[in-house]
Design an enzyme around this catalytic site. Sequence first.
Site, PDB file in Angstrom:
ATOM      1  CB  SER A 107      -0.882   0.024   1.249  1.00 29.45           C
ATOM      2  OG  SER A 107      -0.138   0.479   2.364  1.00 29.45           O
ATOM      3  CG  ASP A 108       1.759   5.797  -1.111  1.00 33.66           C
ATOM      4  OD1 ASP A 108       2.742   5.721  -0.350  1.00 33.66           O
ATOM      5  OD2 ASP A 108       1.658   6.685  -1.969  1.00 33.66           O
ATOM      6  CD1 TRP A 109       2.032   7.213   5.803  1.00 34.32           C
ATOM      7  CD2 TRP A 109       4.173   6.562   5.720  1.00 34.32           C
ATOM      8  NE1 TRP A 109       2.576   7.424   7.037  1.00 34.32           N
ATOM      9  CE2 TRP A 109       3.894   7.044   7.018  1.00 34.32           C
ATOM     10  CE3 TRP A 109       5.459   6.111   5.428  1.00 34.32           C
ATOM     11  CZ2 TRP A 109       4.858   7.070   8.029  1.00 34.32           C
ATOM     12  CZ3 TRP A 109       6.418   6.148   6.432  1.00 34.32           C
ATOM     13  CH2 TRP A 109       6.110   6.610   7.710  1.00 34.32           C
TER      14      TRP A 109
END
Length: 765
Positions: free
Chosen positions: A294-296
């Site tokens: 996932s992105d942050w």
Amino acid sequence: MKKHFSIYSIILILFMTSFSCQSSGDQEKKESSIDARVDSLLALMTLEEKVGQTVMYTSTWELTGPAPANGNNAYRAQQIRNGRVGGMLNVIGAKGTRSAQQLAVENSRLGIPLIFGYDVIHGYKTMFPIPLGQAASWNAEVARIGSEISAIEAASSGLHWTFAPMVDICRDGRFGRIMESAGEDPFLTSVMAKAWVNGYQGDDLSDQYSIAACAKHFAGYGFVEAGRDYNTVDISPNTLYNTVLPPFKAASDAGVATFMNAFNDLNGVPATGNAHIQRDILKGEWGFEGFVVSDWGSIGELLNHGFAEDSAHAAQLAMRAGSDMDMESEVYEYHLQKAIEEGKINEKLLDDAVRRILKVKFQLGLFDDPYKYCNEVLEKKNLLTVENLEASRDAARKSTVLLKNEKNLLPLSKDVNSIAVIGELAGSKDVPLGNWRAQANKNSAVSLYEGIKNALGDRTSVEFAAGYQLIEGNRTFFDTLNFAEDDGSGFKEAIRIAKRSEVVIMAIGEDCFQSGEGRSQADITLKGRQLELLEKIAQVNSNIIVVLMNGRPLAIPEVHQIAPAILESWHAGSEAGNAIADVIFGEYNPSGKLPVSFPYVTGQEPLHYDRKSTGRMVPENDQYDMVFWSHYEDAPNEALYPFGFGLSYTSFEFNNLEVIASENPGKITVSVGLKNTGDLEGTETIQVYIRDIAASITQPIKKLVDFKQIRLLSGQEDRISFTLDSSDFGFYNPQYQYIVEDGKFEIMVGNHSNNLISQTVEVKF
Ligand code: BGC
């Protein structure tokens, strides 16, 4: 540190090592041996341990010291010891990664190593030009060599994985992250994407200096509304399939080990919770076998999007959608196990995620030696070497774009008597390092002023004045920039030295922290009083060479009016000053071409060359006589500097375009003559565009399908050929089926998107 090898992990490690010894070098055998090792490990894992592999922490403590004993950090350290964490980011250095790795390998029941990721975007210690600059080279080798060296440096510092390349198509200069991209065009971005992946990963991920790459941000992030970071993306399937996805497909085809999804909502379904793009297309159609991180915090943000009711719901949505690893939202950590125990998620989905994560760890060789990358000797030896800096200088020269050169002011003779170097940016040893600078040492770049002095002997007087003031105070990756209240007190000195010098070299543009994540701007003209000073300098000296430093296209028609010579250098990296001086003094004849269109005014954004025709295109000979055409009343439609544009110190002429539809159905041979008509040896980029005259889904007025770079001596001629096939002429329909339609196509060849000779042919596929 005390070692806690459980009996299981000893058996497992022995088993795995013997298995790895049996595997042959042959790729297929190696893959199936890895699959077998993954399966046998998976079979030993508890549900808790499997969930653990999907959890990624950022480093929140000083990892070169002992693991913390209390507070949240102590909890996290314990989670790692318990085998409840699969990867970490922002753990720095061979020593730091070793100490974190020890927590996992020497304490957890199965001793599964952590994977360490970091944003190595355009260099680790040695900075290369920002990705947008590298794309301006139109040279895949620039991208490959830069990422190969970045991988060597990062791997020598304990890292396994970079969160690069970013392959988002970006066509809105307001979006700060355009600096991390290869610009507006799917074909050019695909070429660069492949080269970046190859550079980071090499032929074999298990090599000492290969690191896993990560194609990001899947998908659509470059299309955030109004260029505002993290904003909504609402695009048609046509744009998604034909513009956004192709570079990701190219990265997948190049064998990229991982993907990162995106923060944005994509047509109503946030990318992180989007099963259509992650499961149907990426893992389905494309057969991608790596894992998706996932992105942050983006799994947690599914709540903010109004897509998930609570974190437990977010865990289910993201896992079902194919997000395999949770970067820092703690959603999988706290909610995944329960969701599986309650039957809300099929455990098979988790197994698939874990299998993918373990596979990449095996491919990296981490099970054979989890400390293989944590080597302080290599770390000392391989960082910021003379060779790395030389490669960076070469990349920077090749990324420079000559935008204007009236009366051949450039290249400048080294016999010039006096030069005034003007501009805060020209004196900066930090700005050229760019944003997303990994572990670059602050103020470690060669400034433009230094580069000019290095290039010249004592015979030339080189004076410097900052002139304008752009940024106030300390600026960092995290903080909002404070633009300076420039009182103009630096103008006087700048004008004084400009007046008494033969030539002025003036740097203007942007601070490096004006672009990058969270750095969107509503206005992409020059900030502060840069333009005002340029105007004043022009009144006392007309020999002005403007050097642009920036991370996005700028709206600078006034600069174009005032300055006889303009060089676009982007944020060019560690060797910026030397490289720009190489170009200024003709050691290198510029060959860069713009990967993005530069507008006249911000309001033209998003501006891109491959737009649709509309039903009301402006007729060629009737410009603005009447209003009912698709145009602006206060600005041109066209770019100030179009996509693909870039001059050379020599000149080139195209002639005799030949387009032959071969017997072989659907194959088109395009050939064109090219002559170097100037006085110097130089490199030209021949660009091939096509237009489908009529199609069941309307097509762009032109679309880049191929290019080649050719170096010719003065007076030399050559004929350059391209072979196009059905993969160049088709498009995806809304069902994501690739279709090719017979009919008339215009084939255009030239040296930028607005300077093309063309021929129309009928093609049958
Ligand atoms: C960015 C990613 C980056 C990640 C880790 C996020 O905010 O969008 O591109 O890789 O942080 O630093």
